[in-house]
Design a protein around this motif. Structure first.
Motif, PDB file in Angstrom:
ATOM      1  N   TRP A 175       6.091   5.384  -2.396  1.00 45.13           N
ATOM      2  CA  TRP A 175       5.915   4.553  -3.591  1.00 45.13           C
ATOM      3  C   TRP A 175       4.494   4.049  -3.789  1.00 45.13           C
ATOM      4  O   TRP A 175       4.039   3.926  -4.932  1.00 45.13           O
ATOM      5  N   TRP A 186       2.583   6.717  -5.736  1.00 45.04           N
ATOM      6  CA  TRP A 186       3.043   6.780  -7.131  1.00 45.04           C
ATOM      7  C   TRP A 186       2.566   5.552  -7.908  1.00 45.04           C
ATOM      8  O   TRP A 186       2.209   5.637  -9.079  1.00 45.04           O
ATOM      9  N   PHE A 229      -2.698  13.370  -9.831  1.00 44.61           N
ATOM     10  CA  PHE A 229      -1.657  14.008  -9.024  1.00 44.61           C
ATOM     11  C   PHE A 229      -2.252  15.168  -8.222  1.00 44.61           C
ATOM     12  O   PHE A 229      -2.077  15.271  -7.014  1.00 44.61           O
TER      13      PHE A 229
END
Lengths: 207, 408
Positions: B69, B72, B55
């Motif tokens: 998305w 992620w 992250f």
């Protein structure tokens, strides 16, 4: 023109374009130097022989062009292909000899004086190649008109370019690593393939 | 060349099993592995730590909401890999999955860009001479140094790109060393992937003729010198098969056609057939000049693969399994210590030997002293994910768009 003027001119040409000469010599000289046994005397010998070979090539051409003088209408470009091809094959042979030391023929070859003098031959073959600085020198030679002048000019040119070749000796300390010497022998083989390919391409007029 | 199998005869109940597959009941704990790592909770905690690292390394921390998305998904995928490595104890198996996905992502992203921008799989002269990557940089390093010298001398600060790349390389090498080649390099996943496709049908117990292992170092020396001569990245132009995955100049003349033919041949031999038949990473282990480069400079990194003399049974499984021929077995004579497998500087920390060692004698350490398995895996995975984050999410988006008919 006075001889001193010609010497200064040749030296100037060599000093100003010598980096290009290093480019032509390094692919042949560096892998070979690194592949040889790690003794500084041998290193000096290799570089010395190589330079002597180059000097012989320069002097030969100086004499030829000096004799031909103004009658020389075309540069002897045809020598480049065969010279590169032979140089490549010699390097390939050397790499094979180093790569298969257990073969009888290779063991015998590595002990022979002819093999110890390979740098002399390679220096000569690289020396008669027509690289741009060398071409510039040859063009000037054709206008000098005397053998002595041509020899003086090209000897000075050789001295100027040698300044750039000598630093290859700085790579010598790396040879204390055994694996590096093995890798350099492989690089010799690749260099041989490269030069043989270039020579063939020139012979077949592909490039 | 094959070597005689001098391992002890297997027990009757073990016959028919894959010798490289550890028995289910073998819950060996490697040095440096958290003792509880095989539990669900501990593995999840480590996966979460990995996700946090990914992250911070790949997302825009100031506005994480901007991440779509695909980002992620990529983060979830890599932390899933971390979980599987920890839970199963198999490093290389799951690393290989991660690595193959990276390679796929790179090829899709690069090719899509090329086709989208140029409308052709080939690059035109106007773009640049050849695509430039870490492999090209290492094999023409003197050219880069010379160009950098010119840039510095002329005060053309904008031309300092290679210098920035140099600092980036130094940072990555300090963090991972040779492990770049098995955890981060976006090309390595190709031959790694092909080397696993045939599974049990590939050749095993293959050892290399002496001297051939130094081929990449020979390739590096030769191309550094010859590139300097011509002031062109000659490895890239003549030998690098990976250009098939990126782009190459239009083969409009005889020289370009010859180059294309040569590196396509090298590609078939070392990226496809060699890995498929031998089960080894032939390009990475025997050709890639960057692997030789990294083996030279990677020593500044403290992570090592270490053999514990007390636990090693000299079964040779590590040497046979090594996909890059980087474990040497001395002749079985002399002292016991001398007969230990020797990890060569070419080792790129893939973890295959760690996985197959039946006694857990091989492990990741810091400077051969401090066990560091979990630390190494987390570092390598986080850095690999950070680099993959530059193209895998885009490749995901493009693939989904193509499959659903949404265009690019």
């Amino acid at each position: 023109m006075a001889l001193t003027g010609l010497i200064a001119e040749g030296l100037g040409l060599g000093l100003s374009t010598g980096l290009y000469c290093l480019g032509a010599c390094a692919p042949v000289l560096v892998p070979y130097l690194l592949a040889e046994e790690p003794r500084f005397r041998r290193d000096l010998m290799v570089v010395g022989q190589f330079l002597l070979g180059r000097l012989a090539a320069y002097l030969l051409l100086a004499v030829v062009v000096g004799l031909a003088g103004a009658r020389l209408t075309a540069m002897p470009g045809w020598v480049t292909g065969p010279a590169l091809l032979v140089c490549g094959l010699v390097l390939l042979g050397y790499a094979f000899m180093r790569g298969a030391p257990r073969l009888d023929a290779c063991a015998r070859a590595s002990a022979s004086p002819a093999v110890r003098n390979i740098p002399l031959l390679m220096g000569f073959l690289v020396g008669i190649n027509l690289c741009p600085p060398f071409m510039a020198g040859l063009v000037r030679l054709a206008t000098i008109g005397s053998v002595a002048g041509c020899v003086a000019y090209f000897t000075a040119f050789f001295a100027g370019t040698t300044v750039y070749v000598l630093p290859v000796l700085l790579a010598a300390p790396l040879k204390s690593v055994e694996r590096l010497r093995a890798a350099a022998a492989i690089a010799c083989g690749l260099s041989g393939l490269w030069f043989a390919g270039l020579g063939l391409a020139k012979l077949l007029r592909l490039s | 060349m094959t070597e005689k199998d001098d391992r002890k005869l297997p027990k009757k109940e073990d016959l028919g099993k894959d010798p490289e597959e550890p028995a289910a009941e073998e819950k060996r704990i490697h040095p440096g592995e958290f003792s509880a790592a095989r539990s669900w909770v501990a593995s999840l905690v480590i996966a979460a730590a990995s996700a946090a690292a990914i992250f911070f390394l790949t997302f825009d921390v100031s506005s994480p909401a901007n991440a779509g998305w695909p980002q992620w998904t990529w983060a979830a995928f890599t932390s899933g890999i971390a979980f599987l490595i920890m839970k199963t104890g198999r490093v290389s198996r799951w690393r290989a999955v991660f690595f193959a996905v990276m390679a796929w992502g790179f090829v899709v992203r690069f090719k899509a860009d090329l086709l989208g921008l140029k409308g052709s799989a080939f690059v035109t002269d106007a773009a640049q001479e050849v695509p430039y990557c870490h492999i090209a940089l290492s094999s023409s390093i003197l050219n880069s140094v010379y160009n950098q010298y010119l840039a510095v001398k002329s005060g053309a600060w904008r031309e300092w790109g290679p210098l920035s790349l140099g600092f980036l390389w130094l940072a990555v090498t300090l963090a991972l060393g040779q492990a770049w080649c098995s955890w981060v390099c976006w090309f390595g996943g190709l031959d790694d992937g092909f080397s696993r496709l045939l599974g049990k049908f590939r050749l095993r117990k293959l050892s290399l003729p002496p001297g051939l292992r130094d081929l990449p170092a020979g390739v590096l020396i030769f191309f550094v010198v010859v590139s300097m001569t011509s002031l062109k990245p000659e490895f890239c132009l003549w030998a690098c098969p990976l250009k098939l995955t990126t782009g190459f100049l239009d083969p409009v003349d005889a020289v370009r056609k010859a180059q294309l033919a040569i590196f396509a041949t090298i590609a078939v031999a070392t990226l496809l057939l060699g890995p498929l038949i031998l089960g080894k990473r032939v390009f990475c282990g025997l050709v890639c000049p960057f692997s030789a480069w990294q083996s030279l400079f990677g020593r500044i990194n403290p992570f090592r693969v270490t053999v514990d003399a007390g636990r090693c049974t000299k079964c040779r499984a590590c040497s046979w399994s090594c996909p890059t021929f980087s474990i040497e077995l001395p002749p079985p004579s002399g002292t016991a210590a001398a007969a230990l497998p020797r990890i060569l500087p070419y080792c790129n920390r893939c973890g295959e030997c760690v996985d197959v060692c039946p006694t857990g004698a091989i492990s990741y350490t810091v400077l051969d002293r401090v066990p560091a398995r979990t630390l190494f895996i987390l570092t390598a995975l986080a850095l690999g994910a950070a680099v993959g984050g530059l193209f895998v999410p885009d490749a995901l988006r493009m693939t989904v768009a193509a499959l659903t008919g949404g265009g690019r």
